[in-house]
Design a protein around this motif. Structure first.
Motif, PDB file in Angstrom:
ATOM      1  N   MET A   1       2.127   1.712  -3.485  1.00  0.00           N
ATOM      2  CA  MET A   1       1.087   2.239  -4.376  1.00  0.00           C
ATOM      3  C   MET A   1       0.946   3.747  -4.207  1.00  0.00           C
ATOM      4  O   MET A   1       0.824   4.485  -5.188  1.00  0.00           O
ATOM      5  CB  MET A   1      -0.272   1.581  -4.095  1.00  0.00           C
ATOM      6  N   LYS A   2       0.969   4.221  -2.961  1.00  0.00           N
ATOM      7  CA  LYS A   2       0.862   5.667  -2.716  1.00  0.00           C
ATOM      8  C   LYS A   2       2.003   6.410  -3.404  1.00  0.00           C
ATOM      9  O   LYS A   2       1.786   7.428  -4.055  1.00  0.00           O
ATOM     10  CB  LYS A   2       0.890   5.956  -1.214  1.00  0.00           C
ATOM     11  N   ALA A   3       3.204   5.905  -3.235  1.00  0.00           N
ATOM     12  CA  ALA A   3       4.373   6.561  -3.824  1.00  0.00           C
ATOM     13  C   ALA A   3       4.315   6.542  -5.348  1.00  0.00           C
ATOM     14  O   ALA A   3       4.580   7.554  -6.003  1.00  0.00           O
ATOM     15  CB  ALA A   3       5.649   5.892  -3.327  1.00  0.00           C
TER      16      ALA A   3
ATOM     17  N   ASP B   1       0.830  -1.209   0.000  1.00  0.00           N
ATOM     18  CA  ASP B   1       0.000   0.000   0.000  1.00  0.00           C
ATOM     19  C   ASP B   1       0.865   1.259   0.000  1.00  0.00           C
ATOM     20  O   ASP B   1       0.542   2.236  -0.683  1.00  0.00           O
ATOM     21  CB  ASP B   1      -0.947  -0.001   1.202  1.00  0.00           C
ATOM     22  N   GLU B   2       1.963   1.242   0.738  1.00  0.00           N
ATOM     23  CA  GLU B   2       2.867   2.387   0.748  1.00  0.00           C
ATOM     24  C   GLU B   2       3.506   2.570  -0.627  1.00  0.00           C
ATOM     25  O   GLU B   2       3.674   3.690  -1.099  1.00  0.00           O
ATOM     26  CB  GLU B   2       3.946   2.213   1.819  1.00  0.00           C
TER      27      GLU B   2
ATOM     28  N   GLU C   1      -0.437  11.088 -10.814  1.00  0.00           N
ATOM     29  CA  GLU C   1      -1.089  12.357 -10.485  1.00  0.00           C
ATOM     30  C   GLU C   1      -0.322  13.556 -11.029  1.00  0.00           C
ATOM     31  O   GLU C   1      -0.915  14.564 -11.388  1.00  0.00           O
ATOM     32  CB  GLU C   1      -1.248  12.483  -8.976  1.00  0.00           C
TER      33      GLU C   1
ATOM     34  N   ASN D   1       1.668   6.140  -7.359  1.00  0.00           N
ATOM     35  CA  ASN D   1       0.541   6.870  -7.944  1.00  0.00           C
ATOM     36  C   ASN D   1       0.743   8.379  -7.911  1.00  0.00           C
ATOM     37  O   ASN D   1       0.055   9.104  -8.631  1.00  0.00           O
ATOM     38  CB  ASN D   1      -0.779   6.443  -7.306  1.00  0.00           C
ATOM     39  N   LYS D   2       1.699   8.857  -7.159  1.00  0.00           N
ATOM     40  CA  LYS D   2       2.051  10.278  -7.219  1.00  0.00           C
ATOM     41  C   LYS D   2       2.616  10.618  -8.595  1.00  0.00           C
ATOM     42  O   LYS D   2       2.453  11.733  -9.072  1.00  0.00           O
ATOM     43  CB  LYS D   2       3.044  10.636  -6.113  1.00  0.00           C
TER      44      LYS D   2
END
Length: 65
Positions: free
Chosen positions: A55-57, A52-53, A63, A59-60
């Motif tokens: 994915m956050k990194a 999950d961490e 964005e 997907n930036k």
């Protein structure tokens, strides 16, 4: 959007800038043949980090485009 099912090979081809993030998470072999058909979730499991961490990194990157 980048998901846990995204293959590393596909990710690197579409977002070469993701290599830096993958390496920060301990994936030094992003170009090796086996990683090309490995999902991000599988890589997280093998390398012992939180998917999950990651994915956050990653997907930036999406964005930002």
């Amino acid at each position: 959007m980048i998901t846990k099912d995204t293959l590393i090979g596909d990710l690197v081809r579409q977002y070469p800038e993701a290599i830096r993030i993958l390496m920060q998470f301990g994936m030094g072999c992003v170009g090796c043949p086996s990683s090309q058909m490995e999902s991000l979730e599988e890589a997280a499991y093998v390398h012992g980090f939180d998917a999950d961490e990651l994915m956050k990194a990653l997907n930036k990157i999406v964005e930002a485009k």
